[in-house]
Design a protein around this motif. Structure first.
Motif, mmCIF file in Angstrom:
data_model
loop_
_atom_site.group_PDB
_atom_site.id
_atom_site.type_symbol
_atom_site.label_atom_id
_atom_site.label_comp_id
_atom_site.label_asym_id
_atom_site.label_seq_id
_atom_site.Cartn_x
_atom_site.Cartn_y
_atom_site.Cartn_z
ATOM 1 N N LEU A 187 -3.010 -55.456 -33.319
ATOM 2 C CA LEU A 187 -4.184 -54.875 -32.670
ATOM 3 C C LEU A 187 -5.134 -55.887 -32.057
ATOM 4 O O LEU A 187 -6.145 -55.507 -31.478
ATOM 5 N N HIS A 188 -4.822 -57.208 -32.184
ATOM 6 C CA HIS A 188 -5.866 -58.148 -31.775
ATOM 7 C C HIS A 188 -6.202 -58.046 -30.293
ATOM 8 O O HIS A 188 -7.331 -58.276 -29.897
ATOM 9 N N ASN A 189 -5.211 -57.658 -29.462
ATOM 10 C CA ASN A 189 -5.517 -57.548 -28.028
ATOM 11 C C ASN A 189 -6.456 -56.385 -27.736
ATOM 12 O O ASN A 189 -7.407 -56.538 -26.970
ATOM 13 N N SER A 190 -6.204 -55.235 -28.371
ATOM 14 C CA SER A 190 -7.088 -54.081 -28.148
ATOM 15 C C SER A 190 -8.482 -54.376 -28.665
ATOM 16 O O SER A 190 -9.483 -54.035 -28.033
ATOM 17 N N LEU A 249 -8.162 -45.549 -29.798
ATOM 18 C CA LEU A 249 -9.563 -45.375 -30.141
ATOM 19 C C LEU A 249 -10.383 -46.562 -29.622
ATOM 20 O O LEU A 249 -11.466 -46.393 -29.062
ATOM 21 N N LEU A 250 -9.826 -47.774 -29.789
ATOM 22 C CA LEU A 250 -10.550 -48.970 -29.336
ATOM 23 C C LEU A 250 -10.743 -48.937 -27.820
ATOM 24 O O LEU A 250 -11.804 -49.283 -27.315
ATOM 25 N N TYR A 269 -0.931 -47.514 -32.853
ATOM 26 C CA TYR A 269 -1.103 -46.811 -31.586
ATOM 27 C C TYR A 269 -2.423 -46.046 -31.550
ATOM 28 O O TYR A 269 -3.219 -46.179 -30.616
ATOM 29 N N ALA A 270 -2.671 -45.294 -32.643
ATOM 30 C CA ALA A 270 -3.890 -44.480 -32.682
ATOM 31 C C ALA A 270 -5.129 -45.371 -32.617
ATOM 32 O O ALA A 270 -6.089 -45.069 -31.906
ATOM 33 N N ALA A 271 -5.080 -46.479 -33.344
ATOM 34 C CA ALA A 271 -6.256 -47.347 -33.385
ATOM 35 C C ALA A 271 -6.493 -47.990 -32.018
ATOM 36 O O ALA A 271 -7.632 -48.106 -31.563
ATOM 37 N N GLN A 284 -12.783 -38.999 -29.822
ATOM 38 C CA GLN A 284 -12.481 -39.547 -28.499
ATOM 39 C C GLN A 284 -12.912 -38.603 -27.376
ATOM 40 O O GLN A 284 -12.687 -38.882 -26.205
ATOM 41 N N LEU A 285 -13.501 -37.463 -27.778
ATOM 42 C CA LEU A 285 -14.048 -36.562 -26.766
ATOM 43 C C LEU A 285 -15.551 -36.726 -26.633
ATOM 44 O O LEU A 285 -16.175 -36.134 -25.762
#
Lengths: 483, 536
Positions: free
Chosen positions: B504-507, B474-475, B469-471, B436-437
C-alpha cells in the motif's frame, strides 16, 4: 545558499530520471530529511524493505544514493534536489547522519589528493565520442621519433582522403546535380565512410548532410551547389595546410574533424577572465548521449562563448552551468579564425541573473548583417553566429514566424557629434519594416509573442545567414507590477 | 562597412552569375556547353587538370560566400491593420511558487487538481504569468471541460494572445458562450443549443419555453428529449402544458424525459391518475398487535392508457409483466404519500415491505421514487435498512444515488454510527462503501475516525494482502475529498507506517503527497506576486 528549480533541473541530465524525480519530489516517501549549508540528505522508501539513503554534496554538487541505479543523480537524488529547491523548509534535520559524514569525508580526502596533483593533470577525459585525438601523448618526449613518424603518416593519409574527395566532387559536377537525385544512399555513404577511414570525420559529416538537402524544398539544387562549393573551398584550403597562418591552420584542422583535447586547448591558449552570464542552454538527447550547448556572454569583454558538453549514460556534465547563471572565472577558447567554442576553467557561481533582465548591448538588424559579413570574411565556413538582437516584434506570417523590425523614421538633422554611437551610425534608417525569419517551432513563436505582448523584445539566438534560431528572449518591459 | 578585400562592386553580379553557374551544375559540365561565370581573382590556372569542374566548384564556393555576406532582409508586407499591443494587466500575477506548481500541474502531475486550482486562482483575482500562457492554452485546447476555468486566468495578455490563434479562440468563446448570442440557438450544434437554452432558462424561463415550444415539432426525437430536459432548470407549473403535450410522444426517450418532470410539479393530473392505479394494490392490514402489507398485482393488462400515465409495457428493473407495471407506478409516485396515507414512518413501511414476498419489487421501486423526488427522509430510511441487513441477502439498492439525496451532514450522520458499529477495517465492513460516497470536504471528525481505523489496520502487515485493494481505493478517494488543511491529521499517524506497508505504500504516499500538494496550492493563492517579469 538556495537552489532554484531551474538550477536543479540543469543538474539532472537524463529526462527519464527528471520525470521519476518529479514524482519523488514530495514529502510522503521521505523520512529523516535534513540539510546543512553544504549538504542535503534523506531516506526514501523504495520497493525494498530498507529505505534508500540519499545524499547531496552541495559544494560540487555531487550525489550519493544507496539504490542500485548507476545514473547520477538517480531518481532519488533528483527528487531530493527538487524537494530542496521547492520546499527547503521540509529538510529540517540539522545533523548529518553518520553514513553521510563518512561519504563527505571520503570526498574531502580525494579532493585534497587531487589538489596536490600537478594542476595540468587531466581532470575529466574529453568524452566527445566522435573523432580522434590530435594531442601529443604524455610519453611524447620518450619516443619523439616514433610520434613524429606516426604524425607524418597520419597527415599523408588525411591529404590522400582530401584528394579522393576532390576527385569525387569533380565527378559529381561533371555528371550534374540533377543526376544525384537518382543516386542511392550508398553513393553518399560510401564516400563519407572513406573520409572517416582517412581520419577526416568533419568532412564525412558534411558529405552525409548533402542528401538531406534534397528534402528541404524545391530549391534543393541551389542549396546543394552552395554546400558543394563550400566543401570544395575547404578541401582546397586543407590541401594547402602548411601555407596557412597558425590560426587558420587550427581552424581548418578542426573543420575537417581533428579534435583538440580540452587539456590541450587550456595548455596552449590564453585564458579569458570575465564575468560570464549563461544566456541560453539547450540539451539534446541521442540514445544514451546527452549533449548540452551553453551560450555564455562576457559582461566586460562582450564576447560570446559556446560551451559544448557531453554526458554519456546519465553521468553528470563536467560543469554545473545553469540557465541565467552568472560565473566569474576563466574560459579558454579553441584556437581558430573566429574563436567561439570554449573550455571552462574554474568558474565561481555568483547567483542567477534575474531572468527578466535583458542583457544590455543588443544590436539591430543592420548591425547583425554587417557583423555577419565581417565574420564570413574571416571564416567562410561559418554556420551560425551568436547575436543578441533588440527591437524586433515576433509576428506570425504566411511562411512561419518572423521578427518584425518596424520602420524607423528618417534621422532628424542632428549635429554629427561624438554622441552618435556606433550603433546609430550602422543602423541606417529603414523606410519600411523588415522581417527577420525565425527558425523555430510554431509554439515557440507563440511563446515569444506571449512575452512580447506586441512590443519589441530582446532575443538571443543563432543567426544562420537566412534566419534566426531563437534561444532566449526578454521582454522590453518586465511584467508590470500591480501595487 | 569595414573595408573588405572584395572586388569593386561594379564587377560583381552575384545573382546573375549564380543562376548561370547553377544551370551548368544541374546538367553537369559534360553536357552543358555554357560558359562559366568569370570571377576576377578566383580563376584557376588554365593548366589545372579537370579545369572546368574545379573552376565551377570554386566559383560555387566563392559566390555562395559573397551571396551570404550580401544577404538583405525581405521587407515586411504592408500591414493590413496596425498590430495591436496587449492591454496592461489588471489582475495580480501568481507568485513564484504558484507558477512552479502550475508548471507541475501542466506537466501532468495531479491532473485532477488543475481545474480547481484554476478556478480558485480566478476567484482570488490572480492570473497566469506570461511565460506560462502558451503551455496553459495548449493544455486546455484539447480539454473542453477546462476551457472556462483557463479563460478566467489568462489575464489581458492571454486573452490578447488567444484571440490571434484560431486553435485557442474556441477557448475564449467558452467564457462568452453563455451570453446572448441568438445565432447559436438558430445554427448551433445540439450541445450548444441546449447550453444556450439552459442559460436563457435561468433568467427568462418563459422566453426559453416559447423558443422550445416553437422549435420542438421540427426536431428529431433524440433532440427533443435533450431539449425538453432543459425545462428542469427553473421548472414551474407554467411548463405543465408543454410537458403534457409530449407525454404521448412516440419516442420512449421523450416520454421518459417528460414524466419525471411532470411528477415534480404540483397540481398536475398525472400523480392523481397514478395514485388511483396504485392505492388499491397496496393495502395495510392492521390487527391489534401487528400490521401487515398486502400486495396485489394490477388486475388488467397493459394497454395504451398506461402509456399516458408514463408506464411502459416492459421495464427491465422489474421481473414479470404485471409486476413491472406495479413497480413503475410505485417508482413514480412520491414515497412520502404512502407515509401520509398510512400515518407511518418510512422506516416502518420499509420493514413491512421487507416482510412481504414482494420485498425486492417494493424496495427497488421506492428507492427509485426517493431519488426521483429527492426525498432525503426516505433515502435515509432505505440506506439505514440496507446497511442493517446481513451482507448476504442484501438487495442491490442504488446506494450511490440514494446517498446523493442526503445533505453532507445527513450522510455523515449516517456514516459515523456505522463506523462505531464496525470499528475495524474489513472488506465487508458496511461503512467502507458508504464512506466513499461522502463528498468533499470531509469534516475533521470523519477523517480522524477513518484515519484511526486505517492506522490500526496498516499496523498488521500480515493482514495487508486481504485489504490491499479496498484500502487503496479508500486512500484514492480520500485524496480527493479530505481538505488540504487536514494534511497533518493524516500525515502524523500514517506517514511513519509508509516504510512497512508493502502493498500500500504507493497509495498511501499518493494520498499524503496530494494533500500536501493541495495545501501548497492553497497557500500559493495568498503568495505575493512574482517580483516582476518572466524568466526565459
Amino acid at each position: 545558499m538556495t537552489w532554484t528549480e531551474e538550477q536543479a533541473r540543469a543538474l539532472i541530465t537524463d529526462s527519464g530520471t527528471l520525470k521519476r524525480g518529479q514524482e519523488l519530489a514530495a514529502p510522503a516517501k521521505w523520512q529523516n530529511l535534513g540539510r546543512t549549508d553544504t549538504a542535503a540528505w534523506g531516506e526514501c522508501k523504495g520497493s525494498g524493505s530498507k529505505p534508500y539513503q540519499t545524499g547531496i554534496d552541495l559544494t560540487e554538487p555531487a550525489f550519493k544514493c544507496s539504490c542500485p541505479s548507476r545514473v547520477f543523480p538517480c531518481k532519488h537524488g533528483a527528487g531530493l534536489l527538487l524537494l530542496l529547491a521547492r520546499q527547503p523548509q521540509l529538510l529540517s534535520g540539522p545533523t548529518p547522519p553518520a553514513w553521510l559524514e563518512e561519504w563527505l569525508g571520503k570526498r574531502q580526502q580525494t579532493q585534497e589528493k587531487k589538489a596536490t596533483k600537478p594542476p595540468k593533470a587531466p581532470e575529466v577525459a574529453e568524452t566527445d565520442p566522435s573523432g580522434s585525438s590530435f594531442s601529443a601523448g604524455k610519453e611524447a618526449s620518450l619516443n619523439d621519433d616514433a610520434r613524429q613518424k606516426r604524425e607524418a603518416q597520419r597527415q599523408a593519409r588525411m591529404q590522400r582522403g582530401a584528394q579522393e574527395l576532390e576527385t569525387w566532387l569533380v565527378d559529381l559536377l561533371r555528371t550534374g546535380l540533377a543526376a544525384t537525385d537518382q543516386q542511392p544512399r550508398s553513393y553518399w555513404e560510401t564516400q563519407a565512410a572513406r573520409l572517416v577511414d582517412n581520419q577526416l570525420p568533419g568532412l564525412a559529416t558534411i558529405v552525409r548532410e548533402l542528401p538531406t538537402l534534397r528534402h528541404q524544398g524545391a530549391d534543393w539544387p541551389a542549396r546543394l551547389l552552395a554546400r558543394l562549393g563550400e566543401l570544395y573551398l575547404l578541401v582546397r584550403t586543407f590541401q594547402r595546410l602548411p601555407e596557412l597562418a597558425a590560426e587558420a591552420r587550427q581552424e581548418v584542422l578542426q573543420l575537417v574533424g581533428v579534435n583538440l583535447k580540452k587539456e590541450e586547448v587550456q595548455a596552449t591558449q590564453p585564458a579569458v577572465a570575465d564575468e560570464w552570464r549563461v544566456l541560453a542552454q539547450t540539451t539534446t538527447e541521442e540514445e544514451r548521449l546527452t549533449v548540452r550547448r551553453s551560450w555564455l556572454h562576457g559582461q566586460h569583454t562582450g564576447r560570446f562563448a559556446l560551451v559544448v558538453e557531453f554526458s554519456f549514460g546519465g553521468q553528470p556534465f563536467a560543469t554545473p552551468l545553469v540557465p541565467s547563471g552568472r560565473y566569474t572565472g576563466e574560459l579558454t577558447f579553441y584556437p581558430g579564425l573566429l574563436p567561439l567554442r570554449a573550455v571552462p576553467g574554474i568558474l565561481t557561481f555568483r547567483g542567477t541573473a534575474p531572468g527578466y533582465l535583458a542583457p544590455a548591448s543588443g544590436i539591430g538588424p543592420g548591425q547583425l548583417l554587417d557583423e555577419h559579413a565581417t565574420a564570413l570574411a574571416r571564416l567562410p565556413w561559418l554556420r551560425e553566429w551568436p547575436v543578441l538582437l533588440s527591437g524586433g516584434i515576433p509576428v506570425p506570417s504566411a511562411d512561419g514566424w518572423v521578427l518584425r523590425f518596424p520602420a524607423s523614421p528618417a534621422p532628424t538633422a542632428l549635429p554629427n557629434d561624438a554622441a552618435t554611437s556606433a550603433t546609430e551610425a550602422i543602423e541606417a534608417p529603414t523606410p519600411t519594416a523588415l522581417d527577420l525569419r525565425l527558425l523555430c517551432p510554431d509554439l515557440t513563436g507563440w511563446e515569444l509573442r506571449a512575452l512580447s505582448g506586441g512590443v519589441p523584445l530582446t532575443v538571443f539566438g543563432e543567426w544562420t545567414g537566412q534566419g534566426l534560431r531563437p534561444l532566449a528572449s526578454w521582454p522590453a518591459v518586465a511584467e508590470p507590477q500591480i501595487t | 562597412m569595414s573595408a573588405l578585400p572584395l572586388a569593386p562592386e561594379t564587377a560583381l553580379r552575384p545573382g546573375a552569375d549564380w543562376q548561370q553557374l547553377l544551370r551548368v551544375a544541374l546538367l553537369g559540365t559534360r553536357q552543358s556547353p555554357d560558359p562559366l561565370p568569370t570571377l576576377p581573382d578566383f580563376e584557376l590556372p588554365d593548366d589545372t587538370p579537370d579545369h572546368r569542374e574545379k573552376q565551377a566548384l570554386l566559383s560555387a564556393g566563392v559566390l555562395t560566400t559573397i551571396r551570404k555576406a550580401g544577404y538583405q532582409f525581405p521587407t515586411a508586407p504592408p500591414e493590413k491593420s496596425v498590430a495591436p499591443v496587449a492591454a496592461p494587466e489588471t489582475q495580480e500575477v501568481l507568485g513564484p511558487s504558484g507558477t512552479q506548481l502550475l508548471h507541475q500541474l501542466l506537466n501532468g502531475q495531479y491532473p485532477e487538481l488543475l481545474p480547481e486550482f484554476l478556478a480558485a486562482a480566478a476567484e482570488h483575482q490572480r492570473r497566469v504569468p506570461h511565460q506560462v500562457l502558451v503551455s496553459l492554452l495548449e493544455h486546455a485546447r484539447t480539454r473542453p471541460t477546462l476551457h472556462r476555468a483557463a479563460a478566467a486566468v489568462l489575464g489581458q495578455r492571454g486573452a490578447w494572445l488567444a484571440a490571434q490563434n484560431p486553435a485557442w479562440q474556441t477557448l475564449l468563446a467558452a467564457s462568452e458562450q453563455a451570453t446572448d448570442d441568438a445565432a447559436i440557438w438558430e445554427t448551433g450544434a445540439i450541445r450548444q443549443r441546449t447550453f444556450y437554452l439552459e442559460t436563457l432558462r435561468r433568467h427568462n424561463p418563459a422566453q426559453a419555453r416559447e423558443l422550445l415550444a416553437a422549435a420542438l415539432p421540427q426536431e428529431p426525437a433524440k433532440h427533443q428529449a435533450q431539449l425538453l430536459e432543459t425545462l428542469a432548470v427553473q421548472l414551474s407549473p407554467d411548463d405543465a402544458a408543454l410537458l403534457e403535450q409530449y407525454l404521448a410522444s412516440k419516442s420512449k426517450e421523450v416520454r421518459q424525459t417528460v414524466v419525471p418532470l411532470l411528477l415534480r410539479l404540483p397540481n398536475t393530473m398525472l400523480p392523481e391518475r397514478l395514485w388511483q392505479r396504485a392505492e388499491p394494490l397496496l393495502q395495510l392490514k392492521r390487527t391489534l398487535l401487528s400490521k401487515k402489507l398486502l400486495v396485489e398485482l394490477p388486475a388488467t393488462d397493459w394497454d395504451k392508457t398506461w402509456l399516458l400515465d408514463g408506464i411502459e409495457q416492459k421495464d427491465s428493473r422489474f421481473q414479470g409483466e404485471k409486476a413491472a407495471l406495479l413497480g413503475q407506478v410505485l417508482a413514480l409516485l412520491p414515497p412520502q404519500r404512502w407515509a401520509e396515507h398510512w400515518h407511518l414512518m418510512p422506516a416502518n413501511i420499509i420493514d413491512l415491505a421487507a416482510d412481504t414476498e414482494w420485498a425486492a419489487l417494493l424496495l427497488t421501486a421506492w428507492a427509485e421514487a426517493a431519488v426521483l423526488h429527492q426525498d432525503a427522509a426516505w433515502a435515509t430510511a432505505l440506506l439505514e435498512w440496507h446497511y442493517a441487513q446481513p451482507r448476504k441477502n442484501a438487495l442491490s439498492l442504488p446506494v450511490a444515488r440514494l446517498a446523493a439525496q442526503l445533505s453532507p451532514a445527513e450522510l455523515i450522520g449516517l456514516v459515523l454510527p456505522q463506523l462505531q458499529a464496525t470499528p475495524h477495517f474489513a472488506t465487508d465492513a458496511p461503512w467502507l462503501h458508504l464512506v466513499q460516497l461522502v463528498p468533499a470536504p470531509w469534516p475533521e471528525a470523519l477523517t480522524r475516525r477513518v484515519v484511526e481505523l486505517l492506522r490500526r489496520a496498516l499496523k498488521q502487515p500480515e493482514q495487508l494482502h486481504r485489504i490491499q485493494y479496498a484500502a487503496s481505493q479508500l486512500l484514492e478517494h480520500m485524496a480527493r475529498v479530505v481538505p488540504a488543511d487536514q494534511y497533518s491529521l493524516c500525515a502524523e499517524p500514517l506517514q511513519p507506517l509508509i516504510q512497512d506497508v508493502p502493498y500500500l505504500h504507493n497509495s498511501l504516499a499518493r494520498l499524503l503527497n496530494t494533500l500536501h500538494f493541495r495545501q501548497q496550492l492553497q497557500e500559493a493563492l495568498h503568495e505575493p506576486p512574482s517580483p516582476a517579469g518572466p524568466t526565459p
